[in-house]
Design an enzyme around this catalytic site. Structure first.
Site, short mmCIF file in Angstrom:
data_model
loop_
_atom_site.label_atom_id
_atom_site.label_comp_id
_atom_site.label_asym_id
_atom_site.label_seq_id
_atom_site.Cartn_x
_atom_site.Cartn_y
_atom_site.Cartn_z
N HIS A 47 1.45 30.78 -38.96
CA HIS A 47 2.82 30.64 -38.46
C HIS A 47 2.96 30.87 -36.97
O HIS A 47 4.09 30.88 -36.46
CB HIS A 47 3.76 31.62 -39.17
CG HIS A 47 3.93 31.32 -40.62
ND1 HIS A 47 4.98 30.58 -41.12
CD2 HIS A 47 3.16 31.66 -41.68
CE1 HIS A 47 4.85 30.48 -42.43
NE2 HIS A 47 3.75 31.12 -42.80
N LYS A 54 18.13 33.82 -32.81
CA LYS A 54 16.73 33.92 -33.25
C LYS A 54 16.20 35.25 -32.74
O LYS A 54 16.87 35.92 -31.96
CB LYS A 54 15.91 32.77 -32.66
CG LYS A 54 16.12 32.59 -31.15
CD LYS A 54 15.37 31.40 -30.58
CE LYS A 54 16.04 30.08 -30.84
NZ LYS A 54 15.28 29.21 -31.71
N ARG A 55 15.01 35.64 -33.18
CA ARG A 55 14.45 36.88 -32.65
C ARG A 55 14.34 36.79 -31.14
O ARG A 55 14.19 35.71 -30.58
CB ARG A 55 13.06 37.12 -33.26
CG ARG A 55 13.09 37.69 -34.65
CD ARG A 55 13.80 39.02 -34.70
NE ARG A 55 12.96 40.06 -34.14
CZ ARG A 55 12.35 41.01 -34.86
NH1 ARG A 55 12.51 41.07 -36.16
NH2 ARG A 55 11.62 41.91 -34.25
N LYS A 88 10.58 32.42 -26.51
CA LYS A 88 11.78 31.67 -26.93
C LYS A 88 12.75 31.47 -25.76
O LYS A 88 13.71 30.73 -25.85
CB LYS A 88 12.46 32.40 -28.09
CG LYS A 88 11.59 32.47 -29.35
CD LYS A 88 12.29 33.26 -30.44
CE LYS A 88 11.40 33.54 -31.64
NZ LYS A 88 11.33 32.40 -32.60
N THR A 109 13.12 27.34 -37.80
CA THR A 109 13.88 26.90 -38.97
C THR A 109 15.38 27.04 -38.69
O THR A 109 16.19 26.36 -39.31
CB THR A 109 13.50 27.70 -40.23
OG1 THR A 109 13.40 29.08 -39.88
CG2 THR A 109 12.18 27.23 -40.81
N LYS A 137 18.77 24.71 -39.66
CA LYS A 137 20.06 25.18 -40.19
C LYS A 137 21.20 24.71 -39.31
O LYS A 137 22.28 24.36 -39.78
CB LYS A 137 20.06 26.72 -40.28
CG LYS A 137 19.09 27.23 -41.34
CD LYS A 137 18.70 28.69 -41.15
CE LYS A 137 17.40 28.94 -41.92
NZ LYS A 137 16.73 30.20 -41.54
C1 26Q Z 1 1.57 41.30 -37.89
C2 26Q Z 1 0.80 42.45 -37.88
C3 26Q Z 1 1.38 43.70 -37.81
C4 26Q Z 1 2.77 43.80 -37.81
C5 26Q Z 1 3.54 42.65 -37.85
C6 26Q Z 1 2.94 41.41 -37.88
C7 26Q Z 1 3.79 40.19 -37.93
C8 26Q Z 1 4.98 40.17 -38.63
C9 26Q Z 1 5.77 39.06 -38.66
C10 26Q Z 1 3.40 39.04 -37.27
C11 26Q Z 1 4.20 37.89 -37.32
C12 26Q Z 1 5.40 37.90 -38.03
C13 26Q Z 1 6.30 36.76 -38.13
C14 26Q Z 1 6.08 35.57 -37.64
C15 26Q Z 1 7.07 34.51 -37.76
O1 26Q Z 1 8.18 34.71 -38.25
N1 26Q Z 1 6.74 33.30 -37.34
C16 26Q Z 1 7.66 32.19 -37.44
O2 26Q Z 1 7.45 31.55 -38.68
C17 26Q Z 1 8.41 30.54 -38.91
C18 26Q Z 1 8.19 29.98 -40.30
O3 26Q Z 1 7.03 29.23 -40.34
C19 26Q Z 1 8.32 29.47 -37.84
O4 26Q Z 1 9.38 28.57 -38.06
C20 26Q Z 1 8.44 30.08 -36.44
O5 26Q Z 1 8.19 29.09 -35.46
C21 26Q Z 1 7.45 31.22 -36.28
O6 26Q Z 1 7.64 31.88 -35.05
#
Ligand code: 26Q
Length: 793
Positions: free
Chosen positions: A352, A539-540, A545, A646, A650
């Site tokens: 992702h 978004k975050r 971004k 995503t 929306k």
């Molecule tokens: C990893 C290790 C330790 C702690 C946290 C994490 C961690 C947690 C969440 C790493 C990444 C995430 C989340 C990533 C994320 O939300 N990515 C998004 O995924 C969406 C769905 O595929 C995409 O639409 C976005 O582009 C992408 O940023």
């Protein structure tokens, strides 16, 4: 009994037995609890018959493992998917209560950070809708994503204590609890010709499952989300009896800590020990559950990969692979080749993010200490991978780059590519970026394993359940049954020649903007103006971004109005929603900058033209109110950084026009709506790469652009009294995400958007074309592709 009477009697009965009250005098929270209880019962039954039906046909089942499932609220959506909304609302009204207030009782199940977690939740909805047997696995965090508080624009975090209201949806399945082991030592021996592994002196934790049922839309199927909660596996009486009271207590609270809180980082891995424990806790309990279920149905694991697919949502649950290897090798006596073959066919993986800081790497020392047996299995995967790469003729340097264990670290993504049959990107563009950057070497070694499936959304939630006004419009001008037969939505294209339809769309949008404005004010508490253009970035918060690029633009507009009160600038409302990871200081500073810009606007001569609203605590629920009100969807990441996005889907579904770069799924949105209905700007990924290669200097752009220079100067001199030189210096210094390079093009596309918005017919036509183009992004399409091409079911 059916319909309204069913709901009246069920809710009454539940309130009577639980609270000794009648519904007419019950609290809203009691009505909500009763409604959830009744639905949970219905769904449990439906889930059981759906499971039995699939089992009797020997159908393959998908298990979706994810550290996050960002479910949001369930009541309104479950009723909608079951076709019960009208009857339920009539029953509630008959008690003299307001259904909206009942819905408002429910806390969000915020068991995720953002896109990745929400995608997992949408998948369960889509799979149940298309009738495929699916089960999600995650952790039952006691606290989900923090509640954001803004004090003068500074973010602080409050715990998200969701269980008091959220547990109404949880069904405890204690009979399926599993023991999870950490630490200790491994002893190998040979007995009677068999290799034996003995795990000694480990700590154990109990994983107790809680299920949430997710119904499909107009479907007989219900997906099951199984959430594991950690408990001490019994109190250590031996320690206690030896007088080591504190030690006994410590062990018990360490166990509970595992499922206590969701890590609030997204797109950033910090390699923490507790996170590693959480991940192993999830995969160990889930694999044990999958094996138990499979053995109960088939009595053997020989056909596991034929009857099941296990999906790994980003690398977070990667240890599921060595964990299943452990069971096959140590407990079932399989040899390595056969066990690895089962895993290869069974598992698939989706990536992702391509940001290097998000790729998971674990310190070997920490890992071996916590998971000694899993480490040995991973090291064996590494040895075999190196042999294969050597046979394929790769150099030592290349092999080092592709290895799983190297430089004192374990690289989870490399293990996924090697040990599973499928590595997926989340949009077409993302796959290209993967192949050219982070996965370039592995792609050359295993090209057939890489594919992409473009993300999708449970459009029913943001359109049908959250936006009845637009739903009515879509039904009128496309088809009554578009929810199931979503391709029919594209028929909307035909109505853009009809000026009455354009006007009607404008009214729907205005109504939604009024609703939003009624609930939200600008930063200084002034009302918003629904006739202005609503310009949304939600978004975050992350530098890639580029919320700061948006901020620079607003400062420039303010500069312009102050210099020239007759400047050609129409009323605009800038709406932001964004949480920053608590330890991400720059992100918090950007939130504060945006808030201060809002304050400065409200005290300036631009105050009636430009307004800024920073939504506190952006969440699934607030997005359901926000998306329908948007005119412009800001998707302005630096090309090559956003895997898909995503929120962009929306917003287009809600009739907002994307103003964005050619990044992630924006590229496919542009294809779906045509370039005349998309506001594109900025460098392409190739141009970004070329500029980096040549050596990027933001000052070259800043010196040539007086507007940009003035905006940065204003940050230095203070916005609403606060000095933002720190952020200005980041842009003038490295400007890692190249805001300066894209600034001029961004300003000019916004200029164009203003011209287009002035002509209502033109704008409404563009907006409708966006709604009409959205069927491609329904999650039902996404999960169908996964079923056909990746899970083979
Ligand atoms: C990893 C290790 C330790 C702690 C946290 C994490 C961690 C947690 C969440 C790493 C990444 C995430 C989340 C990533 C994320 O939300 N990515 C998004 O995924 C969406 C769905 O595929 C995409 O639409 C976005 O582009 C992408 O940023």
């Amino acid at each position: 009994m059916q319909g309204v009477e069913f709901w009246k009697s069920k809710i009454s009965e539940s309130i009577r037995t639980a609270y000794g009250e009648i519904p007419e005098s019950a609290d809203y929270s009691h009505i909500y609890d009763a409604a959830a209880e009744v639905l949970k019962g219905l769904l449990a039954e439906k889930c059981a018959s759906s499971a039995a039906r699939h089992a009797s046909r020997g159908e393959k089942r998908v298990y979706y493992m994810s550290m996050e499932f960002l479910m949001g609220r369930s009541l309104r959506n479950n009723l909608h998917n079951l076709g019960m909304t009208e009857d339920f609302e009539a029953a509630v009204a008959s008690f003299g209560a307001d259904p909206e207030k009942v819905y408002a009782q429910e806390p969000d199940a915020g068991l995720g950070n953002g896109g990745l977690g929400r995608l997992a939740a949408c998948f369960l909805d889509g799979l149940a809708t298309i009738g495929k047997p699916a089960m999600g696995y995650s952790i039952c965090y006691e606290y989900g994503i923090f509640r954001q508080k803004l004090t003068e624009g500074w973010q602080t975090e409050k715990p998200d204590d969701w269980l008091p209201g959220g547990k109404a949806w949880l069904a405890e399945k204690r009979e399926h609890a599993v023991e999870v082991r950490f630490g200790g030592e491994i002893e190998e021996s040979w007995y009677d010709g068999y290799h034996q592994i003995l795990h000694k002196n480990y700590d154990s934790v109990l994983a107790v499952p809680f299920d949430i049922y997710v119904p499909g839309y107009d479907s007989d199927d219900v997906s099951r989300l199984r959430l594991w909660q950690a408990e001490a596996s019994g109190f250590d009486m031996e320690l206690f009896n030896r007088g080591l009271y504190a030690e006994a207590m410590r062990k018990s609270s360490m166990a509970k800590a595992i499922s206590s809180v969701l890590y609030p980082n997204d797109n950033h891995s910090d390699g923490k020990n507790l996170r590693l424990k959480q991940q192993y806790f999830l995969v160990c309990s889930s694999i044990a559950d999958i094996v138990r279920r499979h053995l109960a149905a088939y009595g053997t694991l020989e056909n596991l990969a034929e009857k099941a697919a296990i999906h790994i949502n980003d690398t977070h649950p990667t240890m599921a692979i060595p964990e299943l290897m452990r069971i096959l090798l140590d407990e079932c006596g399989y040899d390595w080749e056969k066990a690895a073959d089962i895993c290869f066919n069974l598992f698939s993986y989706t990536n992702h993010t391509v940001l290097p800081e998000a790729l998971e790497r674990w310190d070997v020392g920490m890992f071996r200490f916590l998971l000694p047996r899993i480490y040995v299995i991973i090291a064996e995967f590494d040895r075999r991978l190196r042999n294969i790469l050597r046979e394929k003729g790769f150099s030592d340097d290349e092999i080092k780059r592709m290895a799983i264990v190297e430089n004192g670290e374990i690289r989870m993504a490399n293990l996924c590519v090697f040990a599973t049959h499928s590595t997926n990107g989340v949009s077409k563009h993302h796959l290209t970026v993967m192949e050219n950057s982070v996965f370039a070497d592995l792609y050359r070694a295993f090209p057939d394993r890489f594919t992409s499936v473009t993300n999708g959304i449970a459009a029913r939630r943001w359109l049908c359940a959250a936006n009845p006004e637009l739903t009515g419009f879509v039904k009128k001008y496309s088809s009554e049954d578009f929810e199931k037969d979503y391709e029919k939505m594209s028929l909307l294209k035909n109505c853009v020649k009809d000026s009455a339809a354009l006007e009607e769309f404008g009214k729907v949008k205005l109504r939604r903007k009024e609703l939003f404005a009624a609930e939200n004010r600008d930063v200084m508490g002034n009302p918003l103006d629904p006739s202005s253009l609503f310009d949304v970035q939600a978004k975050r918060l992350h530098e890639y971004k580029r919320q700061h690029l948006n901020a620079l633009r607003i400062i420039s507009l303010l500069n312009e109005i102050e210099a020239n009160p007759n400047a050609d600038i129409d009323p605009r409302t800038f709406i932001f929603g964004a949480k920053a990871a608590p330890g991400y200081y720059v992100a918090k500073r950007i939130i504060r900058l945006i808030w201060c810009i809002g304050k400065e606007l409200s005290e300036s001569r631009a105050k009636d033209i430009l307004k800024l609203s920073f939504l506190e605590n952006y969440s699934v629920t607030t997005s359901e109110l926000l998306m329908p009100s948007a005119d412009i969807s800001e998707q302005i990441s630096l090309a090559g950084t956003e895997a898909s996005g995503t929120g962009n889907m929306k917003l287009m579904l809600s009739g907002a026009v994307t103003l964005g770069t050619l990044d992630g799924a924006n590229v496919e949105i542009l294809d779906a709506v045509g370039s005349e209905n998309f506001l594109r700007f900025g460098m392409t990924s190739d141009e970004v790469d070329a500029l980096r290669a040549k050596g990027y200097d933001p000052m070259e752009y800043i010196e040539k652009n007086d507007e940009l220079k003035a905006a940065l100067d204003r940050m230095r001199h203070g916005i609403a009294g606060e000095d933002f030189s720190d952020l200005a210096d980041l842009i003038k210094g490295k400007d890692f995400y190249m805001a300066a390079a894209d600034y001029a093009d961004y300003m000019s596309i916004h200029n164009k958007s203003q011209q287009l918005f002035r002509d209502k017919d033109t704008w409404n036509r563009m907006a409708i074309m966006n709604v009409a183009g959205s069927p491609t992004f329904f999650v039902d399409r996404t999960v169908k592709e996964y079923c056909d091409n990746i899970w083979n079911m």
